[in-house]
Design a protein around this motif. Structure first.
Motif, mmCIF file in Angstrom:
data_model
loop_
_atom_site.group_PDB
_atom_site.id
_atom_site.type_symbol
_atom_site.label_atom_id
_atom_site.label_comp_id
_atom_site.label_asym_id
_atom_site.label_seq_id
_atom_site.Cartn_x
_atom_site.Cartn_y
_atom_site.Cartn_z
ATOM 1 N N GLU A 1 18.207 -14.035 27.861
ATOM 2 C CA GLU A 1 20.105 -14.632 26.951
ATOM 3 C C GLU A 1 19.598 -13.866 25.787
ATOM 4 O OE1 GLU A 1 19.821 -17.853 27.620
ATOM 5 O OE2 GLU A 1 20.626 -17.709 29.901
ATOM 6 N N MET A 2 18.947 -13.752 25.107
ATOM 7 C CA MET A 2 18.768 -13.806 23.301
ATOM 8 C C MET A 2 19.351 -12.176 23.432
ATOM 9 S SD MET A 2 15.656 -15.578 22.009
ATOM 10 C CE MET A 2 16.038 -14.401 20.449
ATOM 11 N N ARG A 3 18.309 -11.386 24.106
ATOM 12 C CA ARG A 3 18.960 -9.181 24.065
ATOM 13 C C ARG A 3 20.196 -9.567 24.631
ATOM 14 N NH1 ARG A 3 18.658 -6.018 27.929
ATOM 15 N NH2 ARG A 3 18.319 -4.177 27.488
ATOM 16 N N ALA A 4 20.938 -10.191 25.133
ATOM 17 C CA ALA A 4 21.615 -9.698 25.787
ATOM 18 C C ALA A 4 23.118 -10.076 24.623
ATOM 19 C CB ALA A 4 22.559 -10.721 26.888
ATOM 20 N N GLU B 1 6.789 -22.253 32.354
ATOM 21 C CA GLU B 1 7.933 -22.670 31.720
ATOM 22 C C GLU B 1 8.099 -20.846 30.911
ATOM 23 O OE1 GLU B 1 8.444 -24.177 29.753
ATOM 24 O OE2 GLU B 1 8.608 -26.309 30.426
ATOM 25 N N SER B 2 7.057 -20.043 32.311
ATOM 26 C CA SER B 2 7.306 -19.208 31.771
ATOM 27 C C SER B 2 7.895 -17.816 32.357
ATOM 28 C CB SER B 2 6.156 -18.287 32.884
ATOM 29 O OG SER B 2 6.521 -16.713 32.469
ATOM 30 N N PRO B 3 8.781 -18.543 33.887
ATOM 31 C CA PRO B 3 10.105 -17.668 34.051
ATOM 32 C C PRO B 3 11.337 -18.289 33.105
ATOM 33 C CG PRO B 3 9.031 -18.562 35.809
ATOM 34 C CD PRO B 3 8.240 -19.133 34.854
ATOM 35 N N ARG B 4 11.027 -19.155 32.537
ATOM 36 C CA ARG B 4 12.273 -19.474 31.777
ATOM 37 C C ARG B 4 12.267 -18.696 30.473
ATOM 38 N NH1 ARG B 4 15.771 -24.424 33.132
ATOM 39 N NH2 ARG B 4 16.182 -23.929 30.075
ATOM 40 N N PHE B 5 11.285 -18.960 30.042
ATOM 41 C CA PHE B 5 11.231 -17.773 28.693
ATOM 42 C C PHE B 5 11.575 -16.818 28.852
ATOM 43 C CE2 PHE B 5 8.835 -15.564 25.780
ATOM 44 C CZ PHE B 5 9.140 -15.966 24.430
ATOM 45 N N ARG B 6 11.231 -15.853 29.342
ATOM 46 C CA ARG B 6 11.878 -14.538 29.756
ATOM 47 C C ARG B 6 13.705 -14.548 30.311
ATOM 48 N NH1 ARG B 6 7.321 -13.427 34.781
ATOM 49 N NH2 ARG B 6 6.159 -13.141 33.531
ATOM 50 N N GLU B 7 13.389 -15.732 30.706
ATOM 51 C CA GLU B 7 15.419 -15.881 30.673
ATOM 52 C C GLU B 7 15.751 -16.091 29.526
ATOM 53 O OE1 GLU B 7 18.016 -19.136 31.986
ATOM 54 O OE2 GLU B 7 16.934 -18.830 33.735
ATOM 55 N N HIS B 8 14.895 -16.842 28.277
ATOM 56 C CA HIS B 8 15.542 -16.745 27.463
ATOM 57 C C HIS B 8 15.881 -16.137 26.788
ATOM 58 C CE1 HIS B 8 16.393 -19.631 24.022
ATOM 59 N NE2 HIS B 8 15.297 -18.470 23.580
#
Length: 70
Positions: free
Chosen positions: A16-19, A6-13
């Motif tokens: 995306e939110m930051r962008a 779940e950790s890599p998906r959270f970072r990816e999310h």
């Protein structure tokens, strides 16, 4: 313990939110030069609402058009 998958998906999310928020920030112009005036007007409006006074601008009065005379 936390699941490692779940950790890599959270970072990816978060990326995306930051962008997305960065794009919104570029679209919205932030001008703080008139912030004191906005705060002053906001305080006046809040106190007026508490006192039951409407601070909306008055409409300009115009002569009514006479429908019978033409």
């Amino acid at each position: 313990m936390s699941d490692e998958s779940e950790s890599p998906r959270f970072r990816e999310h978060l990326h995306e939110m930051r962008a997305a928020l960065s794009g919104i920030g570029k679209d919205v112009k932030t001008d703080v030069s008139n912030a004191p005036q906005l705060a002053k007007d906001g305080a006046k409006n809040a106190f007026a609402r508490a006192a039951g006074i409407r601070r909306t601008p008055m409409r300009e009065w115009t002569e009514p058009e006479s429908s019978g005379e033409k």
